[in-house]
Design a protein around this motif. Structure first.
Motif, PDB file in Angstrom:
ATOM      1  N   TYR A 143       0.876  -1.216  -0.113  1.00  0.00           N
ATOM      2  CA  TYR A 143      -0.040   0.076  -0.054  1.00  0.00           C
ATOM      3  C   TYR A 143       0.839   1.204   0.128  1.00  0.00           C
ATOM      4  N   GLN A 144       0.341   2.291  -0.327  1.00  0.00           N
ATOM      5  CA  GLN A 144       1.220   3.725  -0.263  1.00  0.00           C
ATOM      6  C   GLN A 144       0.930   4.474   0.824  1.00  0.00           C
TER       7      GLN A 144
ATOM      8  N   ARG B 139       4.693   0.069   0.833  1.00  0.00           N
ATOM      9  CA  ARG B 139       5.038  -0.558   1.997  1.00  0.00           C
ATOM     10  C   ARG B 139       4.426  -1.780   2.019  1.00  0.00           C
ATOM     11  N   LEU B 140       4.862  -2.839   2.872  1.00  0.00           N
ATOM     12  CA  LEU B 140       4.406  -4.024   2.858  1.00  0.00           C
ATOM     13  C   LEU B 140       2.846  -4.230   3.647  1.00  0.00           C
TER      14      LEU B 140
ATOM     15  N   ALA C 112       1.171  -9.369   2.870  1.00  0.00           N
ATOM     16  CA  ALA C 112       2.601  -9.981   3.097  1.00  0.00           C
ATOM     17  C   ALA C 112       2.764 -10.534   4.536  1.00  0.00           C
ATOM     18  N   PHE C 113       1.854 -10.072   5.491  1.00  0.00           N
ATOM     19  CA  PHE C 113       1.915 -10.895   6.837  1.00  0.00           C
ATOM     20  C   PHE C 113       1.079 -11.953   6.748  1.00  0.00           C
TER      21      PHE C 113
ATOM     22  N   PRO D 201     -23.191  -2.199 -10.715  1.00  0.00           N
ATOM     23  CA  PRO D 201     -22.985  -1.070 -11.290  1.00  0.00           C
ATOM     24  C   PRO D 201     -21.770  -0.190 -11.086  1.00  0.00           C
ATOM     25  N   TRP D 202     -20.731  -1.055 -10.774  1.00  0.00           N
ATOM     26  CA  TRP D 202     -19.502  -0.534 -10.315  1.00  0.00           C
ATOM     27  C   TRP D 202     -18.770   0.155 -11.569  1.00  0.00           C
ATOM     28  N   PHE D 203     -18.111   1.241 -11.423  1.00  0.00           N
ATOM     29  CA  PHE D 203     -17.382   2.149 -12.710  1.00  0.00           C
ATOM     30  C   PHE D 203     -16.211   2.403 -11.795  1.00  0.00           C
ATOM     31  N   SER D 204     -14.869   1.969 -12.394  1.00  0.00           N
ATOM     32  CA  SER D 204     -13.569   2.062 -11.457  1.00  0.00           C
ATOM     33  C   SER D 204     -12.860   3.240 -12.368  1.00  0.00           C
ATOM     34  N   ILE D 205     -12.375   4.035 -11.379  1.00  0.00           N
ATOM     35  CA  ILE D 205     -11.534   5.185 -11.596  1.00  0.00           C
ATOM     36  C   ILE D 205     -10.330   5.116 -10.782  1.00  0.00           C
ATOM     37  N   LEU D 206      -8.990   5.066 -11.749  1.00  0.00           N
ATOM     38  CA  LEU D 206      -7.716   4.764 -11.073  1.00  0.00           C
ATOM     39  C   LEU D 206      -7.077   6.114 -11.181  1.00  0.00           C
ATOM     40  N   THR D 207      -6.394   6.446  -9.958  1.00  0.00           N
ATOM     41  CA  THR D 207      -5.648   7.689  -9.642  1.00  0.00           C
ATOM     42  C   THR D 207      -4.308   7.441  -9.914  1.00  0.00           C
ATOM     43  N   ARG D 208      -3.281   8.423 -10.071  1.00  0.00           N
ATOM     44  CA  ARG D 208      -1.858   8.174 -10.191  1.00  0.00           C
ATOM     45  C   ARG D 208      -1.204   8.678  -9.008  1.00  0.00           C
ATOM     46  N   THR D 209      -1.738   8.898  -7.839  1.00  0.00           N
ATOM     47  CA  THR D 209      -1.180   9.523  -6.764  1.00  0.00           C
ATOM     48  C   THR D 209      -0.872   8.596  -5.433  1.00  0.00           C
ATOM     49  N   GLY D 210      -0.795   7.346  -5.907  1.00  0.00           N
ATOM     50  CA  GLY D 210      -0.389   6.435  -4.837  1.00  0.00           C
ATOM     51  C   GLY D 210       0.364   5.114  -5.445  1.00  0.00           C
ATOM     52  N   VAL D 211      -0.244   4.033  -5.477  1.00  0.00           N
ATOM     53  CA  VAL D 211       0.534   2.816  -5.833  1.00  0.00           C
ATOM     54  C   VAL D 211       0.647   2.951  -7.193  1.00  0.00           C
TER      55      VAL D 211
END
Length: 378
Positions: free
Chosen positions: A239-240, A247-248, A252-253, A336-346
């Motif tokens: 995760y970011q 970071r793990l 991972a655990f 009805p899910w619509f996905s939006i991906l940002t470029r501010t994290g992972v």
């Protein structure tokens, strides 16, 4: 609707063209009285809204667009759908309200461990152990579990269960005040279930004690073929956070625990993971958004909706930064899910993700909200 107001205006409809035009406009407005929002939004937090405790870009401004300018009440139903946690939803809502400058209700916070409350009927009066950063036992107690003990406290009842404890300066330098006055004896009662509520802090101790619990039938030091139930709030591998690279996470655990347990025990570890991308999480989020739908301020002139019944959404938007978690989950959940991906994290790619492509790729959450509002109201 205010039918008497309409009637009074209609009585004057032949007096002048201007009054007649006003009448038509008023009637048209009343006939198009606002309906319940046909869409809702789910925001991931880390890497989308916040980085650590700092807002990313103008994320507070983006959220404020979902509230009524005059009353400040919720206009568009939205919630935070995060795999994070470690504190009760009520406290997390209060923290987010302060950090983001908007009024957030606890119902709008769906954390990785929120589904644990659905297991209350099964373990309400059973001894359960909870681990992770924050206050895992407090989370479980708030859900109604009467015998929830943190792994930190649980380990303190068993001398030398963690052989590395003397070398962990962060514990040896602190006063030993872990044990409470419990109405039950944890050294003789079997643990019925173990819960990883949030990212564990002391991996070596937690893996050791969990292995002791899981291969002893719930009572370290004994032998039993029965494995207590094992639950993880999420399964994120990474995760970011504040650090530039990922970071793990809890996934991972889980991999570490499972690998070690399977190496020292003749039967493989049985467990259940919640959190995104589990389709159950998105179904639950849809139910919560339907509850929020009834709280929005978009009402008719009397302050009421035409139809007081809840309605299914035409579109639910998932805004996230992790393709393998947020986008994969929305894709698996389907309509009805619509996905939006940002470029501010992972995710930082220039193009869409190859394995889990989003329906829309943007740079920031502000752009995501702008896209949604343009798409819904244009």
């Amino acid at each position: 609707m205010k039918f008497r107001t309409v009637s009074r205006v209609l009585q004057h409809r032949n007096r002048s063209p201007s009054i007649q035009l006003h009448t038509y406009r008023l009637v048209a407005h009343l006939h198009s009285a606002p309906k319940r929002p046909s869409f809702g939004i789910a925001f991931d937090i880390d890497g989308v809204i916040l980085r650590g405790r700092s807002p990313i870009g103008d994320s507070p401004k983006a959220l404020k667009r979902l509230y009524d300018d005059d009353s400040g009440s919720l206009k568009i139903p939205y919630l935070f759908l995060t795999n994070g946690g470690g504190i009760p939803e009520s406290r997390r809502a209060s923290e987010l309200s302060q950090l983001l400058g908007v009024d957030i209700d606890p119902i709008q916070v769906v954390q990785g461990h929120s589904p644990f409350k659905n297991l209350l009927t099964r373990f309400e009066n059973e001894l359960v152990v909870a681990t992770g950063k924050g206050e895992p036992a407090a989370v479980m107690s708030e859900y109604g579990f009467k015998k929830a003990v943190s792994l930190d406290e649980y380990a303190s009842y068993f001398d030398s269960i963690d052989p590395l404890a003397p070398y962990k300066m962060w514990t040896t330098k602190q006063p030993c005040n872990k044990q409470r006055n419990l109405s039950f004896d944890v050294t003789s009662e079997r643990v019925k279930a173990a819960f990883v509520v949030s990212d564990p802090v002391d991996w070596s101790r937690d893996i050791q004690v969990l292995c002791d619990i899981l291969r002893s039938g719930g009572l370290p030091g004994e032998k039993s073929e029965h494995q207590p139930d094992m639950y993880f709030a999420a399964d994120d591998l990474e995760y970011q956070a504040v650090f530039p690279s990922e970071r793990l996470g809890m996934g991972a655990f889980r991999i570490a625990l499972e690998s070690i347990f399977n190496s020292i025990h003749h039967k493989p570890l049985k467990y259940t993971s919640f959190g995104k991308p589990n389709p159950f999480v998105f179904k639950n989020a849809e139910s919560v958004l339907m509850q929020l739908q009834s709280l929005t301020s978009d009402a008719d002139l009397n302050g009421d909706y035409k139809d007081k019944k809840s309605h299914h959404f035409e579109t639910l938007y998932m805004i996230g930064d992790n393709p393998s978690v947020d986008i994969k989950g929305a894709r698996q959940a389907g309509h009805p899910w619509f996905s939006i991906l940002t470029r501010t994290g992972v995710f930082r790619g220039k193009e869409n993700h190859s394995d889990y492509p989003a329906d829309q790729v943007v740079v920031t959450v502000e752009e995501a909200v702008e896209f949604i509002l343009q798409r819904e109201f244009a």
